[in-house]
Motif scaffolding. Sequence first.
Motif, PDB file in Angstrom:
ATOM      1  N   ARG A 250      -5.888  54.527 -34.848  1.00 27.81           N
ATOM      2  CA  ARG A 250      -6.524  55.634 -34.128  1.00 27.81           C
ATOM      3  C   ARG A 250      -5.233  56.231 -33.200  1.00 27.81           C
ATOM      4  O   ARG A 250      -5.328  57.391 -33.168  1.00 27.81           O
ATOM      5  CB  ARG A 250      -7.429  54.837 -33.100  1.00 27.81           C
ATOM      6  CG  ARG A 250      -8.119  55.835 -32.234  1.00 27.81           C
ATOM      7  CD  ARG A 250      -8.947  55.199 -31.227  1.00 27.81           C
ATOM      8  NE  ARG A 250      -9.699  54.146 -31.452  1.00 27.81           N
ATOM      9  CZ  ARG A 250     -10.814  54.194 -31.615  1.00 27.81           C
ATOM     10  NH1 ARG A 250     -11.726  55.369 -31.983  1.00 27.81           N
ATOM     11  NH2 ARG A 250     -11.603  52.947 -32.424  1.00 27.81           N
ATOM     12  N   GLU A 251      -4.375  55.481 -32.599  1.00 22.15           N
ATOM     13  CA  GLU A 251      -3.051  56.132 -32.134  1.00 22.15           C
ATOM     14  C   GLU A 251      -2.385  57.048 -32.749  1.00 22.15           C
ATOM     15  O   GLU A 251      -1.994  57.901 -32.551  1.00 22.15           O
ATOM     16  CB  GLU A 251      -2.447  54.774 -31.523  1.00 22.15           C
ATOM     17  CG  GLU A 251      -3.150  54.183 -30.269  1.00 22.15           C
ATOM     18  CD  GLU A 251      -4.049  53.025 -30.708  1.00 22.15           C
ATOM     19  OE1 GLU A 251      -3.913  52.854 -31.836  1.00 22.15           O
ATOM     20  OE2 GLU A 251      -5.045  52.719 -30.063  1.00 22.15           O
TER      21      GLU A 251
ATOM     22  N   ILE B 291      -4.307  60.265 -33.448  1.00 17.59           N
ATOM     23  CA  ILE B 291      -4.134  60.970 -32.190  1.00 17.59           C
ATOM     24  C   ILE B 291      -2.879  61.723 -32.133  1.00 17.59           C
ATOM     25  O   ILE B 291      -2.724  62.886 -31.656  1.00 17.59           O
ATOM     26  CB  ILE B 291      -4.660  60.143 -31.017  1.00 17.59           C
ATOM     27  CG1 ILE B 291      -6.138  59.917 -30.980  1.00 17.59           C
ATOM     28  CG2 ILE B 291      -4.280  60.923 -29.678  1.00 17.59           C
ATOM     29  CD1 ILE B 291      -6.608  58.878 -30.174  1.00 17.59           C
TER      30      ILE B 291
ATOM     31  N   VAL C 249      -9.531  64.433 -29.766  1.00 21.61           N
ATOM     32  CA  VAL C 249      -9.072  63.281 -29.460  1.00 21.61           C
ATOM     33  C   VAL C 249     -10.447  62.534 -28.733  1.00 21.61           C
ATOM     34  O   VAL C 249     -10.461  61.142 -28.995  1.00 21.61           O
ATOM     35  CB  VAL C 249      -7.878  63.423 -28.295  1.00 21.61           C
ATOM     36  CG1 VAL C 249      -7.717  62.146 -27.661  1.00 21.61           C
ATOM     37  CG2 VAL C 249      -6.630  63.733 -29.183  1.00 21.61           C
ATOM     38  N   ALA C 250     -11.255  63.202 -27.873  1.00 24.42           N
ATOM     39  CA  ALA C 250     -12.297  62.597 -27.260  1.00 24.42           C
ATOM     40  C   ALA C 250     -13.300  62.044 -28.518  1.00 24.42           C
ATOM     41  O   ALA C 250     -13.925  60.978 -28.138  1.00 24.42           O
ATOM     42  CB  ALA C 250     -13.072  63.505 -26.354  1.00 24.42           C
TER      43      ALA C 250
ATOM     44  N   SER D  15     -12.102  59.232 -29.979  1.00 21.33           N
ATOM     45  CA  SER D  15     -12.229  57.993 -29.230  1.00 21.33           C
ATOM     46  C   SER D  15     -13.577  57.098 -29.260  1.00 21.33           C
ATOM     47  O   SER D  15     -13.861  56.043 -29.093  1.00 21.33           O
ATOM     48  CB  SER D  15     -11.736  57.965 -27.801  1.00 21.33           C
ATOM     49  OG  SER D  15     -10.557  58.621 -27.793  1.00 21.33           O
ATOM     50  N   THR D  16     -14.612  58.033 -29.684  1.00 23.55           N
ATOM     51  CA  THR D  16     -15.965  57.548 -29.658  1.00 23.55           C
ATOM     52  C   THR D  16     -16.134  56.691 -30.997  1.00 23.55           C
ATOM     53  O   THR D  16     -17.137  56.162 -31.390  1.00 23.55           O
ATOM     54  CB  THR D  16     -16.944  58.773 -29.507  1.00 23.55           C
ATOM     55  OG1 THR D  16     -16.906  59.503 -30.746  1.00 23.55           O
ATOM     56  CG2 THR D  16     -16.749  59.510 -28.356  1.00 23.55           C
TER      57      THR D  16
END
Length: 169
Positions: free
Chosen positions: A37-38, A41, A58-59, A62-63
């Motif tokens: 994920r990082e 992003i 990005v938000a 994150s979900t």
Amino acid sequence: MDFEFVLFASAIIDYDYIMGLIAKFSAKGPGKSKMTREQLIGLILSDAKFMDEREDIVAYISTLKAGEGLSEKAIRDGYTRFKAEKNAAELAAIATKHGLATAALQSFVDAILDRMIFDAERLGDLFAPLDLGWKARTQAELALMEDLLPLLTKRARGRDISGLSAYEQ
């Protein structure tokens, strides 16, 4: 090093490519993913093409959970829904702050963005139900536009909204 990472330097990174990477991230199990994920992003944050949408993407990422197994279409639909809900929540917060009906403010914003013309008369009409005097209404309009200007600018995506410059400082 994974072949995909080597290609980042020369590949065209666009919206479709990012949506595909997000789908791959979602499809893999947490331990099997080629891209964390990082890293995903970081890729989005480093590309200037996503300047206007990077916070939203990005938000949204994150979900998501690795291993959900969402298709690229589901990712696209989910992102569209995520943005619509976020936009509606932002507008509702502004409406509440200024004592306006959310539906009326949404209609006002939609009309501006549809025509790309700011209508000061409709702005005055928004405050009619509050029964304010001219001085209080003027102050309320200016306060609303201070909050609404960044939202309108963002949603216009670089296009010019005629008549809005009167409220820019």
